[in-house]
Design a protein around this motif. Structure first.
Motif, PDB file in Angstrom:
ATOM      1  N   ILE A  76       0.855  -1.191   0.000  1.00  9.96           N
ATOM      2  CA  ILE A  76       0.000   0.000   0.000  1.00  9.96           C
ATOM      3  C   ILE A  76       0.892   1.242   0.000  1.00  9.96           C
ATOM      4  O   ILE A  76       1.871   1.318   0.742  1.00  9.96           O
ATOM      5  CB  ILE A  76      -0.912   0.021   1.238  1.00  9.96           C
ATOM      6  CG1 ILE A  76      -1.812  -1.229   1.269  1.00  9.96           C
ATOM      7  CG2 ILE A  76      -1.769   1.289   1.270  1.00  9.96           C
ATOM      8  CD1 ILE A  76      -2.529  -1.440   2.585  1.00  9.96           C
ATOM      9  N   TYR A  81      -1.752   5.099   2.978  1.00  8.98           N
ATOM     10  CA  TYR A  81      -1.870   4.392   4.257  1.00  8.98           C
ATOM     11  C   TYR A  81      -1.879   5.381   5.413  1.00  8.98           C
ATOM     12  O   TYR A  81      -2.742   5.320   6.285  1.00  8.98           O
ATOM     13  CB  TYR A  81      -0.712   3.408   4.396  1.00  8.98           C
ATOM     14  CG  TYR A  81      -0.857   2.450   5.544  1.00  8.98           C
ATOM     15  CD1 TYR A  81      -1.584   1.279   5.402  1.00  8.98           C
ATOM     16  CD2 TYR A  81      -0.257   2.706   6.774  1.00  8.98           C
ATOM     17  CE1 TYR A  81      -1.713   0.383   6.459  1.00  8.98           C
ATOM     18  CE2 TYR A  81      -0.375   1.820   7.829  1.00  8.98           C
ATOM     19  CZ  TYR A  81      -1.109   0.662   7.664  1.00  8.98           C
ATOM     20  OH  TYR A  81      -1.238  -0.216   8.704  1.00  8.98           O
ATOM     21  N   ALA A  89      -6.350   3.747  -1.940  1.00 12.71           N
ATOM     22  CA  ALA A  89      -5.951   2.355  -1.716  1.00 12.71           C
ATOM     23  C   ALA A  89      -6.801   1.407  -2.556  1.00 12.71           C
ATOM     24  O   ALA A  89      -6.287   0.446  -3.142  1.00 12.71           O
ATOM     25  CB  ALA A  89      -6.064   2.000  -0.248  1.00 12.71           C
TER      26      ALA A  89
END
Length: 98
Positions: A76, A81, A89
């Motif tokens: 990610i 994140y 994401a």
């Protein structure tokens, strides 16, 4: 239904991101199953996933996890994140599935 599995150290730190990804998924026409687990459960929990996303803190596990599953395994984006950007994401996951 597409299955997206997020893995991190204990499966806890990604729970907020999962919630935001689920919210972003509601805006799309397709259904997604999105869940988070500890990386130690990769073999059991991610065996039938369409993509596995690793939290940045466990990116060093990418090769190991890839050997356990038959789908793409990606890390990610650290900014997505850190900002708990579920839309970004999810977009990354969808791109990785193609």
């Amino acid at each position: 239904m597409k299955k997206i599995v997020l893995l991190c150290n204990a499966g806890m730190s990604t729970s907020l991101l999962v919630a935001k990804m689920r919210e972003a998924a509601l805006e799309l026409d397709e259904e997604y199953e999105i869940n988070a687990y500890p990386v130690s459960e990769a073999k059991e929990k991610a065996k039938d996933a369409d993509i596995v996303l690793l939290g940045p803190q466990v990116r060093f596990e990418q090769k190991k996890v890839q050997s356990l599953v038959s789908c793409p395994v990606e890390v990610i984006d650290m900014a997505a994140y850190g900002m708990i950007n579920g839309k970004k994401a999810l977009e990354s996951a969808l791109k990785g599935m193609k």
